[in-house]
Design a protein around this motif. Sequence first.
Motif, PDB file in Angstrom:
ATOM      1  N   TRP B  91       0.824  -1.209   0.000  1.00 50.83           N
ATOM      2  CA  TRP B  91       0.000   0.000   0.000  1.00 50.83           C
ATOM      3  C   TRP B  91       0.859   1.261   0.000  1.00 50.83           C
ATOM      4  N   ILE B  92       2.017   1.165   0.606  1.00 50.96           N
ATOM      5  CA  ILE B  92       2.927   2.323   0.559  1.00 50.96           C
ATOM      6  C   ILE B  92       3.415   2.534  -0.871  1.00 50.96           C
ATOM      7  N   TYR B  93       3.637   1.435  -1.565  1.00 46.09           N
ATOM      8  CA  TYR B  93       4.006   1.567  -2.979  1.00 46.09           C
ATOM      9  C   TYR B  93       2.874   2.228  -3.769  1.00 46.09           C
ATOM     10  N   VAL B  94       1.642   1.867  -3.445  1.00 50.51           N
ATOM     11  CA  VAL B  94       0.501   2.504  -4.121  1.00 50.51           C
ATOM     12  C   VAL B  94       0.522   4.009  -3.862  1.00 50.51           C
ATOM     13  N   ALA B  95       0.723   4.351  -2.598  1.00 47.10           N
ATOM     14  CA  ALA B  95       0.750   5.774  -2.244  1.00 47.10           C
ATOM     15  C   ALA B  95       1.878   6.487  -2.977  1.00 47.10           C
ATOM     16  N   CYS B  96       3.032   5.838  -3.015  1.00 46.03           N
ATOM     17  CA  CYS B  96       4.176   6.452  -3.708  1.00 46.03           C
ATOM     18  C   CYS B  96       3.862   6.634  -5.191  1.00 46.03           C
ATOM     19  N   ALA B  97       3.227   5.620  -5.776  1.00 43.43           N
ATOM     20  CA  ALA B  97       2.923   5.699  -7.205  1.00 43.43           C
ATOM     21  C   ALA B  97       1.963   6.856  -7.483  1.00 43.43           C
ATOM     22  N   ILE B  98       0.931   6.963  -6.638  1.00 43.95           N
ATOM     23  CA  ILE B  98      -0.044   8.043  -6.855  1.00 43.95           C
ATOM     24  C   ILE B  98       0.623   9.407  -6.678  1.00 43.95           C
ATOM     25  N   LEU B  99       1.410   9.518  -5.623  1.00 48.42           N
ATOM     26  CA  LEU B  99       2.046  10.807  -5.354  1.00 48.42           C
ATOM     27  C   LEU B  99       3.106  11.155  -6.391  1.00 48.42           C
ATOM     28  N   SER B 100       3.653  10.136  -7.037  1.00 48.42           N
ATOM     29  CA  SER B 100       4.625  10.446  -8.096  1.00 48.42           C
ATOM     30  C   SER B 100       3.946  11.171  -9.254  1.00 48.42           C
ATOM     31  N   LEU B 101       2.639  10.978  -9.398  1.00 42.84           N
ATOM     32  CA  LEU B 101       1.910  11.672 -10.465  1.00 42.84           C
ATOM     33  C   LEU B 101       1.605  13.116 -10.088  1.00 42.84           C
ATOM     34  N   THR B 102       1.481  13.345  -8.787  1.00 45.38           N
ATOM     35  CA  THR B 102       1.034  14.670  -8.352  1.00 45.38           C
ATOM     36  C   THR B 102       2.136  15.475  -7.679  1.00 45.38           C
ATOM     37  N   ALA B 103       3.303  14.876  -7.515  1.00 46.22           N
ATOM     38  CA  ALA B 103       4.355  15.521  -6.725  1.00 46.22           C
ATOM     39  C   ALA B 103       4.718  16.898  -7.291  1.00 46.22           C
ATOM     40  N   ARG B 104       4.832  17.859  -6.392  1.00 46.54           N
ATOM     41  CA  ARG B 104       5.242  19.221  -6.749  1.00 46.54           C
ATOM     42  C   ARG B 104       6.432  19.603  -5.892  1.00 46.54           C
ATOM     43  N   LYS B 105       7.221  20.502  -6.417  1.00 48.10           N
ATOM     44  CA  LYS B 105       8.415  20.962  -5.723  1.00 48.10           C
ATOM     45  C   LYS B 105       8.086  21.554  -4.360  1.00 48.10           C
ATOM     46  N   THR B 106       6.889  22.110  -4.273  1.00 51.17           N
ATOM     47  CA  THR B 106       6.537  22.844  -3.056  1.00 51.17           C
ATOM     48  C   THR B 106       6.065  21.930  -1.921  1.00 51.17           C
ATOM     49  N   SER B 107       5.833  20.680  -2.211  1.00 49.47           N
ATOM     50  CA  SER B 107       5.314  19.784  -1.175  1.00 49.47           C
ATOM     51  C   SER B 107       6.441  18.916  -0.608  1.00 49.47           C
ATOM     52  N   ASP B 108       6.834  19.222   0.617  1.00 47.91           N
ATOM     53  CA  ASP B 108       7.890  18.429   1.257  1.00 47.91           C
ATOM     54  C   ASP B 108       7.453  16.978   1.445  1.00 47.91           C
ATOM     55  N   LEU B 109       6.162  16.823   1.772  1.00 52.03           N
ATOM     56  CA  LEU B 109       5.665  15.473   2.004  1.00 52.03           C
ATOM     57  C   LEU B 109       5.789  14.621   0.741  1.00 52.03           C
ATOM     58  N   GLN B 110       5.375  15.212  -0.384  1.00 49.99           N
ATOM     59  CA  GLN B 110       5.444  14.459  -1.629  1.00 49.99           C
ATOM     60  C   GLN B 110       6.889  14.130  -1.998  1.00 49.99           C
ATOM     61  N   MET B 111       7.770  15.075  -1.762  1.00 51.04           N
ATOM     62  CA  MET B 111       9.181  14.808  -2.046  1.00 51.04           C
ATOM     63  C   MET B 111       9.711  13.717  -1.128  1.00 51.04           C
ATOM     64  N   LEU B 112       9.281  13.759   0.135  1.00 51.93           N
ATOM     65  CA  LEU B 112       9.715  12.738   1.083  1.00 51.93           C
ATOM     66  C   LEU B 112       9.213  11.355   0.654  1.00 51.93           C
ATOM     67  N   VAL B 113       7.987  11.338   0.162  1.00 49.96           N
ATOM     68  CA  VAL B 113       7.423  10.050  -0.278  1.00 49.96           C
ATOM     69  C   VAL B 113       8.223   9.492  -1.448  1.00 49.96           C
ATOM     70  N   LEU B 114       8.625  10.369  -2.363  1.00 49.32           N
ATOM     71  CA  LEU B 114       9.429   9.891  -3.490  1.00 49.32           C
ATOM     72  C   LEU B 114      10.756   9.311  -3.010  1.00 49.32           C
ATOM     73  N   LEU B 115      11.370   9.992  -2.069  1.00 47.44           N
ATOM     74  CA  LEU B 115      12.643   9.471  -1.546  1.00 47.44           C
ATOM     75  C   LEU B 115      12.425   8.173  -0.779  1.00 47.44           C
ATOM     76  N   THR B 116      11.276   8.093  -0.107  1.00 49.72           N
ATOM     77  CA  THR B 116      10.944   6.837   0.571  1.00 49.72           C
ATOM     78  C   THR B 116      10.799   5.715  -0.452  1.00 49.72           C
ATOM     79  N   GLY B 117      10.206   6.059  -1.584  1.00 50.86           N
ATOM     80  CA  GLY B 117      10.072   5.060  -2.646  1.00 50.86           C
ATOM     81  C   GLY B 117      11.424   4.541  -3.080  1.00 50.86           C
ATOM     82  N   THR B 118      12.376   5.427  -3.235  1.00 49.41           N
ATOM     83  CA  THR B 118      13.731   4.985  -3.586  1.00 49.41           C
ATOM     84  C   THR B 118      14.321   4.108  -2.484  1.00 49.41           C
ATOM     85  N   GLY B 119      14.083   4.494  -1.236  1.00 48.36           N
ATOM     86  CA  GLY B 119      14.585   3.681  -0.123  1.00 48.36           C
ATOM     87  C   GLY B 119      13.982   2.289  -0.122  1.00 48.36           C
TER      88      GLY B 119
END
Lengths: 619, 303
Positions: B91-119
């Motif tokens: 489910w975390i992968y699902v969240a990461c996938a969804i947020l990868s579509l919406t991620a913006r530079k201004t959202s620290d959370l979204q950026m953190l999720v992307l880095l979590t995805g890499t981790g």
Amino acid sequence: MHSMLRTVSCGCLLLTAFHFTAAPFAAAQTGRSRPRGRADLSIPTVEKKDLICFALYTVSDQTLKLTAQLYPLSDEDTKTVRLEIEKDGKWIEAARTAAIEPGWTATFRIENWDDTKSHRYRVAHGAEAFYEGMIRKNPVDKDEIVVAAFTGNSIHPVHGGDISRQDLIDNVKRADADLLFFSGDQVYDHNRHYAAWLKFGRDFGDIIRNRPTVCLPDDHDVGQPNLWGESGKISTLSGAADGGYAKPAVYVKEVERAQTSNLPDPVDPHKIGQGIGVYFTNLNWGNVDFAILEDRKFKTGPAGRVPKQGPRPDHIRNPDYDPASVDVDGAVLLGDRQLKFLRTWAQDWRQAELKVALSQTIFCGGAHIHGSANGRLHADMDSNGWPQSGRNRALDALRKGFAFHLAGDQHLATIFHHGIDEHRDAVWSFCVPSIANLYLRWWEPLEPGKNREPGAPEYTGDHLDGFANKVTNFAAANPEKKPAGNLLNTRAAGFGIVRFNTKDRTITMECWPRNVDITDADARQYPGWPRTISQFDNYNPPSWGKLGELTFNVADPVIQVIEAGNGDVLYTVRAKGTSFTPMAPNGKAFIVKAGKDAPTTVVSENAKVGGDAINVSLK
Amino acid sequence: MSPEKTENRPPHQPTGSVTDGILVSVLRLSAFLCLAGWAWVHLYWEGPYGVLLWQDSTYDFAQWLGISWEEFVGNGVDEGWVQRWISRIGWIYVACAILSLTARKTSDLQMLVLLTGTGMLAVLSYAKYVAAQRQLPMLVEHGGQVLAPALLALALALGGRHRVTVGVAMVAVVTTFAGHGAYALGWWPTPGNFYAMISLSLGLDYDSATTMLRIAGFLDLAVGVLLFIPPLRRFAAGYAVLWGLLTSLARPVAGMSTGLIYWGADQYLHESILRAPHFLIPLYLFLLWRRPRPADATLEPPS
């Protein structure tokens, strides 16, 4: 969200860090010295005189098949390998052949072999390399044929695989086994079969050189974690559940050449897909007729054929699933060619007092908990419990010859009495424990078995396996829940000894842990062993009744019972002594035939349960 | 075109070059498909963590946390810690996938999720590396997938033409192709499915397949070198797009069949999808290094 992310991230990091750093500490805590790293599979450089690593052989129907396994030959080395037999103190060349690469195997076949006496042999290469052994005489004069059976030869230190096999060598010699049976996974390395096979030879060559040996390659031997051969298809799916072989055919052929070219000629040698050969056949040794089966080679892969039931195409987690839903049309287990062979084999009792089937694994789902952190599995389609119809056809073919089934693979020693239409209406099986146990499994049904023997553990008795196959368990050498300390026996490693008594027609199963002396009065087998059954227990459904007793004027005639209604052979068996009471279903009529070595004389054309006794003259 | 000269100047990129938005979109699609593919693996099939979890040491650790055997592996009626943990990762992968579509530079959370995805992908690739008996190419070849979410984060934070973004993308391509190349050349045992895919897709015999694999392996390594030679790097990236796409598609092409349930799509399609970075990251580089048309090249950016 932040909290969850932090938790998961920390979990991932902790797991990885712990994996790197804590394992040695944990080992130290449990007081064991567990070497890290993998087994050394380097091929040693040997002197010219040691170029022959080991040799395997069988003798059946007066034909000797011997395979010599060589270390790598250089370009300058002759590729010719000779087989010499000692006669009157002199070595006489009996055959010569060229070593085959890849694999450096030299295969010999000599017809009209005199199996009434033992022969010293030596394999020779050039002028320096010689490897000696003994071709035993056919032990037809012995009352008891001893088979030492092994499976799962992990060499990884983490499983205790690096511990010396000397205890196995010593015990085989103590038992003076007449036949060695390695049921599969002699090699676990998925890429270096040749190197691992040489190591196998160095480990076991001392007993293999002097007695017939049957090796059956299983999934790991051919370089994949599971094997549904599907008649030689090419597998592309990770885990190979789509069916077929994951390695190139040239690799599979090398494996089969190394491990099985010493077996009697295949009864139906037509190749399967990719030009891969077959080796299913029979071996008659000491008046025990062994059917050598390939229970993986033709089996259908489940992926995409059965509805998904769990996290892997071959695993069923949902205990509420419909077992019939996976018994799909067209799914094959042994396949028509092997079933045809078995039906013929079951009726052929020439020079045979007992029949035994040797194959990679048993015909049921023989474990509940699997050791890959998956916990309880309801059913595993890698087992021969699937496909159910194929399983039933295999058991039906075996019980028609009262064949006992000896196998391995499960990493868990068990004794099962199988059922098709009712519990205990088919053959018995003994799955032997692993030499060193790579992967732990437990037989641990949730419900106590029915009709258990007094005092027997709750896991014994009548059960349905995960495919709703009827099975009756009599013993299971479950490992400790959390293996610790000794790497072998707490992981339920060991070996099997089976004593086939051709005189009283009994079969005794022994299941020994590692590093014991089986002749020591204090040595103990795994709980549930030894167990002795009658040959006739292999087809004695509880619901059957007795036809009239038959009395003969010759000893040990062959009896055949045929359903009068449809002409189907119910079974064929060699009687013990001069009288025999056939068993059969109630309410049907049967034709009974008998003969000295084949059922050629009609004894009764309308035999029924409760019928009269008959005196039969067969001379 | 050197990254230094173009960084922070997307409004002034030469006419005819690809816009920063397109570059980021390619990386976004790469990260999304990779994460979505692995989400599919985790939720529909099973994450490849067994080799890590089924360690005495891991169980010792769980026991140290007060988790019993049955709580750890389940008891047949209830799922254990292992099953629940793997499911949650899905489910975390699902969240990461969804947020990868919406991620913006201004959202620290979204950026953190992307880095979590890499981790998480790093842990996953480590598990596959351990399962492969610690064959180095298995670890290395996951570089493209592991770096895909981080690459998107970098592109969003620094820009699609920033030298750090470009450098990480080059590392992602080099590692992926070096891993594959090492296997294809036989430096480590060539996986059987390499042969299987070639045999089934192209009908080649073993010897021909071996020759093709050796050539492909050489070209894989050549990509890693040519990417650093400016006159040839676009050619290398173009080849990597083509070969990455073909090798990703080879899984379903070789395995799917009309005789299978869903034509085998549930068995094979995700194998292509999660490998999207293998051709989309090279595509990003290919587009990035697109040469301006000659007429446009004479235009000077405003000072």
